[in-house]
Design a protein around this motif. Structure first.
Motif, PDB file in Angstrom:
ATOM      1  N   LEU A 108      44.387  43.946  49.650  1.00 28.18           N
ATOM      2  CA  LEU A 108      44.286  42.777  48.774  1.00 28.18           C
ATOM      3  C   LEU A 108      44.124  41.491  49.578  1.00 28.18           C
ATOM      4  O   LEU A 108      43.234  40.670  49.303  1.00 28.18           O
ATOM      5  CB  LEU A 108      45.539  42.664  47.905  1.00 28.18           C
ATOM      6  CG  LEU A 108      45.595  43.463  46.606  1.00 28.18           C
ATOM      7  CD1 LEU A 108      47.019  43.442  46.054  1.00 28.18           C
ATOM      8  CD2 LEU A 108      44.631  42.892  45.578  1.00 28.18           C
ATOM      9  N   VAL A 110      47.910  48.805  49.943  1.00 29.92           N
ATOM     10  CA  VAL A 110      47.318  48.000  48.865  1.00 29.92           C
ATOM     11  C   VAL A 110      47.473  46.513  49.174  1.00 29.92           C
ATOM     12  O   VAL A 110      46.528  45.726  49.024  1.00 29.92           O
ATOM     13  CB  VAL A 110      47.971  48.354  47.514  1.00 29.92           C
ATOM     14  CG1 VAL A 110      47.568  47.341  46.437  1.00 29.92           C
ATOM     15  CG2 VAL A 110      47.579  49.760  47.093  1.00 29.92           C
ATOM     16  N   GLN A 153      50.241  50.634  38.931  1.00 32.45           N
ATOM     17  CA  GLN A 153      49.149  49.692  39.175  1.00 32.45           C
ATOM     18  C   GLN A 153      48.655  49.770  40.614  1.00 32.45           C
ATOM     19  O   GLN A 153      47.443  49.715  40.876  1.00 32.45           O
ATOM     20  CB  GLN A 153      49.608  48.266  38.862  1.00 32.45           C
ATOM     21  CG  GLN A 153      49.745  47.976  37.366  1.00 32.45           C
ATOM     22  CD  GLN A 153      50.283  46.581  37.126  1.00 32.45           C
ATOM     23  OE1 GLN A 153      51.387  46.243  37.555  1.00 32.45           O
ATOM     24  NE2 GLN A 153      49.508  45.754  36.443  1.00 32.45           N
ATOM     25  N   GLU A 166      40.903  53.254  42.959  1.00 35.34           N
ATOM     26  CA  GLU A 166      39.658  52.548  42.647  1.00 35.34           C
ATOM     27  C   GLU A 166      38.905  52.139  43.911  1.00 35.34           C
ATOM     28  O   GLU A 166      37.670  52.200  43.962  1.00 35.34           O
ATOM     29  CB  GLU A 166      39.968  51.313  41.809  1.00 35.34           C
ATOM     30  CG  GLU A 166      38.742  50.469  41.458  1.00 35.34           C
ATOM     31  CD  GLU A 166      39.112  49.183  40.744  1.00 35.34           C
ATOM     32  OE1 GLU A 166      38.222  48.308  40.611  1.00 35.34           O
ATOM     33  OE2 GLU A 166      40.277  49.025  40.345  1.00 35.34           O
ATOM     34  N   HIS A 167      39.644  51.733  44.940  1.00 37.96           N
ATOM     35  CA  HIS A 167      39.013  51.272  46.178  1.00 37.96           C
ATOM     36  C   HIS A 167      38.978  52.357  47.246  1.00 37.96           C
ATOM     37  O   HIS A 167      38.647  52.088  48.395  1.00 37.96           O
ATOM     38  CB  HIS A 167      39.741  50.040  46.712  1.00 37.96           C
ATOM     39  CG  HIS A 167      39.592  48.827  45.841  1.00 37.96           C
ATOM     40  ND1 HIS A 167      40.393  48.575  44.754  1.00 37.96           N
ATOM     41  CD2 HIS A 167      38.683  47.806  45.886  1.00 37.96           C
ATOM     42  CE1 HIS A 167      40.018  47.441  44.177  1.00 37.96           C
ATOM     43  NE2 HIS A 167      38.988  46.961  44.835  1.00 37.96           N
ATOM     44  N   PRO A 183      45.035  43.574  36.259  1.00 40.70           N
ATOM     45  CA  PRO A 183      44.544  43.653  37.634  1.00 40.70           C
ATOM     46  C   PRO A 183      45.563  43.075  38.598  1.00 40.70           C
ATOM     47  O   PRO A 183      46.281  42.121  38.274  1.00 40.70           O
ATOM     48  CB  PRO A 183      43.272  42.808  37.597  1.00 40.70           C
ATOM     49  CG  PRO A 183      43.468  41.868  36.463  1.00 40.70           C
ATOM     50  CD  PRO A 183      44.250  42.634  35.436  1.00 40.70           C
ATOM     51  N   LEU A 184      45.649  43.675  39.797  1.00 41.51           N
ATOM     52  CA  LEU A 184      46.617  43.197  40.774  1.00 41.51           C
ATOM     53  C   LEU A 184      46.261  41.804  41.276  1.00 41.51           C
ATOM     54  O   LEU A 184      47.125  40.962  41.479  1.00 41.51           O
ATOM     55  CB  LEU A 184      46.698  44.170  41.957  1.00 41.51           C
ATOM     56  CG  LEU A 184      47.449  45.470  41.701  1.00 41.51           C
ATOM     57  CD1 LEU A 184      47.353  46.364  42.911  1.00 41.51           C
ATOM     58  CD2 LEU A 184      48.900  45.195  41.381  1.00 41.51           C
ATOM     59  N   TYR A 240      44.884  50.893  41.816  1.00 41.58           N
ATOM     60  CA  TYR A 240      44.080  50.040  42.700  1.00 41.58           C
ATOM     61  C   TYR A 240      43.624  50.831  43.930  1.00 41.58           C
ATOM     62  O   TYR A 240      42.459  50.748  44.352  1.00 41.58           O
ATOM     63  CB  TYR A 240      44.899  48.825  43.135  1.00 41.58           C
ATOM     64  CG  TYR A 240      44.173  47.885  44.064  1.00 41.58           C
ATOM     65  CD1 TYR A 240      43.489  46.783  43.574  1.00 41.58           C
ATOM     66  CD2 TYR A 240      44.167  48.095  45.449  1.00 41.58           C
ATOM     67  CE1 TYR A 240      42.818  45.909  44.426  1.00 41.58           C
ATOM     68  CE2 TYR A 240      43.498  47.242  46.305  1.00 41.58           C
ATOM     69  CZ  TYR A 240      42.833  46.141  45.786  1.00 41.58           C
ATOM     70  OH  TYR A 240      42.152  45.285  46.649  1.00 41.58           O
TER      71      TYR A 240
END
Length: 443
Positions: free
Chosen positions: A38, A34, A168, A175-176, A3-4, A172
């Motif tokens: 985050l 991203v 990665q 996924e979001h 995971p990031l 991410y």
């Protein structure tokens, strides 16, 4: 897939948690989107410095005109203020480099003292940078590629995603359900980095699947090696950084003899370290300029021309003169009120203490052949007096000379004021010069 938002990511951010502010370089592309997402999510559960985003608009393509609007909508949704900065990209041999220079200048203008700029560059970018610089014949410093953090203006630049892969970041974002812009120029193989990304790396990873990770790891090893070279440079410079014989002169300088005692390789290493904050460093072919300067006769005054200025040798010392040092006017300047300081164009400030000589006063610069009355020594040639003083040659042309008509009245120098008794007894007044950007005056 890791995971990031991992412990390593948080560990990277930890030293900067008390910074006054965090600025996120936000192009609107995948990487910066991203990173912004985050950090905006992290701010909901952690106490972070004030977040803001910076979008730099280069104006190089029509598609880019829509990106500030997209970035604004993303930032509005995340509750992060956005600043859009428009820059002018100078024409040159490398459009990539010119755009990068303009972008980082904009970032430098944004970052305040102690503040942090966060950039979304990742492991694939690191591998591309290493290979690109290897093909250009870079040394250890260049092959260390992009550091995790470095100074930027009066603050810092941080790359917290440098240990994460492009895959990665893509995972991410999907996924979001994030949206981002695609820069059409990123697909143009005429640009060197794009050629590596789209033509070279697919072939490399076909044969060596871990090529990207391995190259990024090699960059880490080279960064560690560069750190050791920097430590060696600091040790070698300790003996060369002897006090200047003219401490009022606001220019970096080194004693030459301790450098000459080192091997050629250690000389270059020490000078690279010393010059790196002052100018863009020369490539291997241009170090001949250093050897010519180093090996010149003791009475010579050789100059090594570099991108950001010049390295001068005067006697047994070398001096760095930035480009701005030569930007001054040697035209005569009248001084109607010697009781008030006089600003010299590009050459600092002059003031007179004590009872000023009568009559109109003018400041001129050396033309050659000047003579002056020295109390107790009679009329003396100014050139001889300056030779006795040991004043570096590159300063002598900037010395302000005080005239009344054709009479040279005074010169600020290392050994005090040489002045005539014209309308004043010797010692009744003194001339004080504060060179450009100098913190201490010369009297």
């Amino acid at each position: 897939m890791k995971p990031l938002l991992s412990a390593k990511f948080l560990q990277t951010l930890a030293p900067w948690r008390n910074a006054p502010a965090w600025h996120i370089a936000f192009s609107g592309g995948l990487d910066s989107t991203v990173l912004l997402h985050l950090l905006a999510n992290l701010a909901k559960t952690e106490t972070l410095p004030t977040l803001s985003a910076v979008h730099v608009h280069h104006g190089l393509q029509a598609a880019a005109d829509a990106w500030p609007g997209h970035c604004q909508s993303v930032c509005d949704a995340l509750g992060v203020p956005l600043r859009v900065m428009c820059v002018q990209v100078r024409a040159g041999a490398s459009l990539e480099r010119a755009a990068r220079d303009a972008r980082y200048q904009a970032f430098s203008d944004v970052v305040g003292a102690g503040e942090v700029l966060l950039i979304g560059q990742h492991r694939d970018d690191q591998a591309e940078t290493l290979l690109f610089r290897l093909l250009r014949g870079a040394g250890v410093q260049g092959l260390a590629a992009m550091p995790m953090q470095r100074a930027l203006a009066s603050g810092h630049l941080l790359r917290p995603l440098l240990g994460s892969s492009r895959a990665q970041l893509q995972a991410y974002a999907e996924e979001h359900q994030l949206t981002w812009v695609e820069d059409p120029s990123n697909a143009d193989p005429r640009f060197s980095r794009n050629y590596l990304r789209h033509r070279v790396f697919p072939r490399l990873t076909e044969r060596w699947p871990q090529a990207v990770a391995s190259l990024a790891r090699a960059a880490e090893h080279l960064s560690e090696a560069q750190g050791l070279l920097d430590e060696l440079a600091c040790l070698d410079l300790q003996t060369a950084e002897q006090p200047s014989p003219v401490p009022w002169l606001p220019l970096p300088s080194l004693a030459l003899a301790p450098l000459c005692a080192l091997s050629d390789a250690r000389q270059r290493n020490a000078l690279r370290h010393w010059l790196s904050p002052l100018t863009r460093l020369p490539d291997s072919d241009h170090w001949a300029g250093w050897y010519s300067l180093r090996d010149a006769r003791g009475d010579a005054q050789p100059v090594w021309h570099l991108a950001g200025g010049e390295l001068h040798r005067c006697g047994e010392r070398i001096w760095w003169l930035p480009v701005a040092w030569s930007d001054f006017s040697d035209a005569a300047v009248s001084w109607p009120d010697p009781q008030s300081p006089l600003a010299l164009p590009g050459n600092g400030q002059l003031r007179l203490s004590g009872r000023a000589p009568g009559g109109p006063l003018v400041i001129r610069y050396r033309q050659g052949g000047e003579v002056i009355d020295v109390p107790g020594r009679g009329r003396r040639d100014l050139k001889r007096l300056l030779n006795e003083s040991g004043l570096p040659g590159f300063v002598r042309g900037r010395l302000p000379l005080l005239y009344q008509g054709e009479q040279l009245l005074g010169v600020p120098s290392l050994t005090g004021l040489w002045n005539t008794a014209w309308n004043a007894a010797p010692g009744d007044w003194q001339l004080h010069w504060m060179p450009q950007t100098c913190d201490q005056g010369l009297s």
